[in-house]
Design a protein around this motif. Structure first.
Motif, PDB file in Angstrom:
ATOM      1  N   ASN A 622       0.812  -1.224   0.000  1.00  0.00           N
ATOM      2  CA  ASN A 622       0.000   0.000   0.000  1.00  0.00           C
ATOM      3  C   ASN A 622       0.844   1.272   0.000  1.00  0.00           C
ATOM      4  O   ASN A 622       0.435   2.310   0.528  1.00  0.00           O
ATOM      5  N   LYS A 623       2.028   1.182  -0.587  1.00  0.00           N
ATOM      6  CA  LYS A 623       2.916   2.333  -0.705  1.00  0.00           C
ATOM      7  C   LYS A 623       3.332   2.492  -2.159  1.00  0.00           C
ATOM      8  O   LYS A 623       3.410   1.511  -2.909  1.00  0.00           O
ATOM      9  N   THR A 653       4.514  -0.356  -7.265  1.00  0.00           N
ATOM     10  CA  THR A 653       4.020  -0.778  -5.956  1.00  0.00           C
ATOM     11  C   THR A 653       4.382  -2.236  -5.727  1.00  0.00           C
ATOM     12  O   THR A 653       4.843  -2.936  -6.638  1.00  0.00           O
ATOM     13  N   SER A 654       4.126  -2.710  -4.531  1.00  0.00           N
ATOM     14  CA  SER A 654       4.467  -4.091  -4.170  1.00  0.00           C
ATOM     15  C   SER A 654       3.561  -5.101  -4.859  1.00  0.00           C
ATOM     16  O   SER A 654       3.884  -6.290  -4.899  1.00  0.00           O
ATOM     17  N   GLU A 655       2.441  -4.652  -5.402  1.00  0.00           N
ATOM     18  CA  GLU A 655       1.483  -5.581  -6.001  1.00  0.00           C
ATOM     19  C   GLU A 655       1.840  -5.971  -7.428  1.00  0.00           C
ATOM     20  O   GLU A 655       1.207  -6.857  -8.008  1.00  0.00           O
ATOM     21  N   GLU A 656       2.809  -5.310  -8.021  1.00  0.00           N
ATOM     22  CA  GLU A 656       3.077  -5.559  -9.430  1.00  0.00           C
ATOM     23  C   GLU A 656       4.392  -6.298  -9.650  1.00  0.00           C
ATOM     24  O   GLU A 656       5.203  -6.450  -8.737  1.00  0.00           O
ATOM     25  N   ALA A 657       4.555  -6.752 -10.865  1.00  0.00           N
ATOM     26  CA  ALA A 657       5.796  -7.394 -11.280  1.00  0.00           C
ATOM     27  C   ALA A 657       6.601  -6.406 -12.124  1.00  0.00           C
ATOM     28  O   ALA A 657       6.043  -5.491 -12.727  1.00  0.00           O
ATOM     29  N   MET A 658       7.896  -6.602 -12.165  1.00  0.00           N
ATOM     30  CA  MET A 658       8.771  -5.757 -12.980  1.00  0.00           C
ATOM     31  C   MET A 658       9.538  -6.646 -13.941  1.00  0.00           C
ATOM     32  O   MET A 658      10.160  -7.628 -13.521  1.00  0.00           O
ATOM     33  N   LEU A 659       9.507  -6.296 -15.218  1.00  0.00           N
ATOM     34  CA  LEU A 659      10.267  -7.026 -16.220  1.00  0.00           C
ATOM     35  C   LEU A 659      11.636  -6.379 -16.341  1.00  0.00           C
ATOM     36  O   LEU A 659      11.754  -5.199 -16.676  1.00  0.00           O
ATOM     37  N   LEU A 675       7.562   7.131  -1.953  1.00  0.00           N
ATOM     38  CA  LEU A 675       6.960   8.429  -2.250  1.00  0.00           C
ATOM     39  C   LEU A 675       5.900   8.828  -1.237  1.00  0.00           C
ATOM     40  O   LEU A 675       5.565   9.997  -1.112  1.00  0.00           O
ATOM     41  N   GLN A 676       5.329   7.876  -0.542  1.00  0.00           N
ATOM     42  CA  GLN A 676       4.278   8.227   0.412  1.00  0.00           C
ATOM     43  C   GLN A 676       4.349   7.303   1.614  1.00  0.00           C
ATOM     44  O   GLN A 676       5.007   6.282   1.588  1.00  0.00           O
TER      45      GLN A 676
END
Length: 676
Positions: A622-623, A653-659, A675-676
């Protein structure tokens, strides 16, 4: 190290001598790893290790051969057992992870000869969820007092002809390229040595808490397939270990993982070491550092005094200024002292007298005024009696000047001749240096060292060490291939921090045309280069862990790429949490490290370009984070346009994946800011 216990459970069970069984089992806390221990009809003690029912180490024997007295390797009976369970979390002053969990089950097997001298030997097993450590303990006893070990007969019988990543055993150096073969070809190896089974398990053999003992190598048994037996590094006269009862050996370690990254994320080696002996650790501070060093290896300067002298007051101040302006904690100056013109001679250095053109007092004051740590350098040339003669005086001087970091070197053969870097003689010397440095509040970075075995827990001023074919080889040889630094996290780095000295931006030496061959031919020198992209060099500062982490290039090369250097300027060597997110041995590695609320990711590949998707679930939920991504430019590889890069910003965010896209011999370096 201060202890804070989140939860501690200690259960001790003693079984009397009269009812001790001849077959014993101890399992890991999750009950997946099991160690079986027994004796055969000849009274030879053996152990085996299984993981979820799969054999990891098959029946392997234990024991010793002594000098001038009978061997202690048969005619045993088990006369007692002692069990306990430990579950605690402790905090270290620095490390890849500040908080370390130690959860294991322990079994102490008490052996005694059935008749004759009736000597006693204990074997202690500690079983973690991700590995096993065991060591021998010689209790105080009438018929075993002072003795000399001529052969430690510890065996590791592997279950099959696994894939293996290894370097040849050597009594004096670990500076070798790794081989990738099967076990049958890996006939005599240094540790750590790492294997991959046909079932896709990973296994690594090493040792922990190497103290007052010889370093261990492993040699394949000629008669029994896939079976390694320990070979200890000898004294000059052939003795292996000179000791007396009571005493203990180092831990022999077997790490396991379902993924290669599991080996890297394990804390087993450090957990097998004794707690911190330094009460006040406030002066022990990880840092990044620069240095007058790389110019020697690429042949633009010399260590010795003269017209091409690298270490001058002026050049030291230049490096200190750059460090102060760009958030770099320290500067090392090699060649600061006289004696380099006597290289290879006895008593060449006193580690006190500055070279002509280098004002030690002035440089030390200048660094202090700029709040930059001056890192001293003591090259011993392997002359141990001379170094120990001057050590007190040198350390007193450094302490008076406010200098609390020191890089040591042991290049060349050891004086006294016949002794080895990895034998008991040098193991004890290295420890004396560590202990004496601690008294003077000096942190250490040892080159040409004994391998790391977790001693940093007990002596946290022993920050880092070389013990690897590092960056310098790229300056004057055919260099390290793109996969080399992607084998190291799964092999050498399992023992502990590694001063590989990454950070070269001018990977083809385009800015250093007037290079002079100093230890090789001009032809080889002309062809030398770093076999990576610029971006991969930044990524390696995260992947290859060292609490004293060098940005090793010339400052003028950094000044040409200050936008890229911003990654190193923003980074640190003092981490709170570390995770290898993904990796395969010799192919690629992706590591994330946290300092406070910021995360840094290093991703690197071998000569094969690849894209790997990783989850960002290690971020706080949630950040929102800003990701600054340093990546190879399209078409940039380690062979073509290796210095071309792009800098991209986006929110994650923590919910996503990064390629993560990694070009051939390249990678990515990523800075994540909350950022928040």
């Amino acid at each position: 190290m201060r202890y804070f216990k989140l939860f501690t459970l200690l259960i001790i069970t003693f079984v009397s001598f009269s009812c001790t069984p001849n077959y014993l089992v101890v399992t890991s806390p999750d009950e997946k790893l099991a160690v079986e221990v027994s004796t055969n009809d000849d009274g030879k003690a053996w152990y085996s290790v299984t993981w979820a029912g799969e054999p990891i180490i098959k029946k392997s024997y234990l024991g010793f051969e002594f000098k001038d007295q009978p061997s202690l390797d048969s005619n045993f009976k088990i006369v007692g057992e002692l069990r306990n369970t430990m579950n605690e979390t402790w905090k270290q002053p620095w490390g890849e992870n500040k908080k370390v969990k130690d959860h294991h089950n322990q079994l102490r097997i008490q052996l005694q000869e059935k008749d004759g001298l009736q000597r006693r030997l204990d074997v202690v097993f500690r079983v973690f969820d991700n590995g096993v450590g065991f060591r021998y303990e010689f209790p105080e006893q009438e018929n075993l007092k002072e003795f000399v070990i001529m052969n430690e007969k510890t065996q590791f019988q592997l279950s099959d002809n696994h894939e293996a990543w290894w370097i040849w055993a050597d009594y004096d150096t670990y500076e070798k390229l790794y081989n990738h073969t099967d076990v049958d070809s890996a006939t005599w190896v240094a540790t750590p040595v790492t294997f991959k089974t046909k079932e896709n398990y990973y296994v690594s053999l090493h040792e922990a808490a190497l103290t007052d003992y010889a370093g261990m190598t492993l040699k394949l048994d000629d008669q029994q397939r896939y079976t390694y037996e320990s070979v200890l590094v000898p004294w000059a006269n052939g003795d292996k270990v000179r000791t007396s009862a009571p005493s203990v050996t180092p831990w022999r370690t077997i790490q396991v993982g379902r993924a290669a990254s599991d080996l890297v994320n394990s804390n087993m080696i450090i957990n097998l070491n004794e707690p911190n002996k330094i009460e006040d650790t406030s002066w022990i501070k990880p840092m990044q550092y620069l240095g007058i060093w790389w110019e020697f290896h690429i042949g633009t300067k010399e260590w010795k005094e003269g017209p091409r002298q690298g270490a001058t007051t002026e050049s030291a101040k230049k490096y200190i200024d750059f460090a102060a302006n760009h958030n770099i904690g320290g500067v090392v100056v090699e060649g600061w002292n006289s004696g380099w013109d006597k290289w290879g001679e006895k008593d060449a250095f006193d580690h006190i007298t500055p070279a002509k053109g280098y004002d030690l007092d002035e440089v030390a004051k200048y660094a202090n005024d700029k709040n930059v740590a001056l890192i001293m350098h003591n090259e011993t040339g392997g002359d141990i009696p001379s170094y120990e003669k001057y050590m007190d005086q040198a350390f007193n001087l450094y302490e008076e000047l406010g200098i609390n970091a020191l890089k040591t070197g042991y290049a060349g053969g050891i004086f006294p001749r016949g002794e080895h870097h990895h034998g008991q003689y040098m193991v004890n010397h290295y420890r004396r240096v560590v202990e004496k440095a601690a008294k003077h509040k000096i942190m250490l970075d040892a080159h040409e060292p004994i391998k790391p075995t977790g001693i940093r827990r007990t002596w946290p001023n022993m920050m880092t060490r070389e013990g690897v074919r590092g960056m310098e080889w790229n300056g004057w040889s055919d260099g390290n291939p793109p996969n080399h630094t992607l084998i190291l996290p799964f092999t050498r780095m399992l023992g502990g921090p590694i001063d590989y000295t990454p950070g070269i931006f001018d990977v083809q030496y385009e800015n250093s045309p007037n290079r002079v061959a100093w230890n090789t031919t001009a032809e080889i020198m002309d062809e030398a280069r770093v076999h990576t992209t610029l971006v991969k060099q930044m990524a390696l500062s995260i992947i290859l862990y060292s609490p004293l982490q060098m940005a090793s290039d010339l400052v003028e090369n950094y000044e040409k790429h200050l936008d890229a250097f911003k990654f190193l300027e923003s980074s640190t060597a003092d981490w709170d949490e570390s995770i290898m997110v993904s990796g395969e041995i010799g192919e690629y590695a992706i590591t994330a490290r946290r300092a406070g609320e910021e995360w840094f990711i290093g991703a690197a590949t071998d000569e094969t370009g690849r894209a790997v998707s990783i989850n960002l679930d290690f971020l706080e939920s949630n950040k929102l984070y800003k990701a600054t991504i340093y990546t190879d430019a399209p078409g940039a590889t380690y062979l073509m346009k290796p210095k071309k890069y792009e800098i991209i910003e986006k929110n994650v965010t923590s919910e996503e994946a990064m390629l993560i896209q990694m070009n051939s011999g390249g990678g990515q370096a990523i800075h994540l800011q909350l950022l928040q």
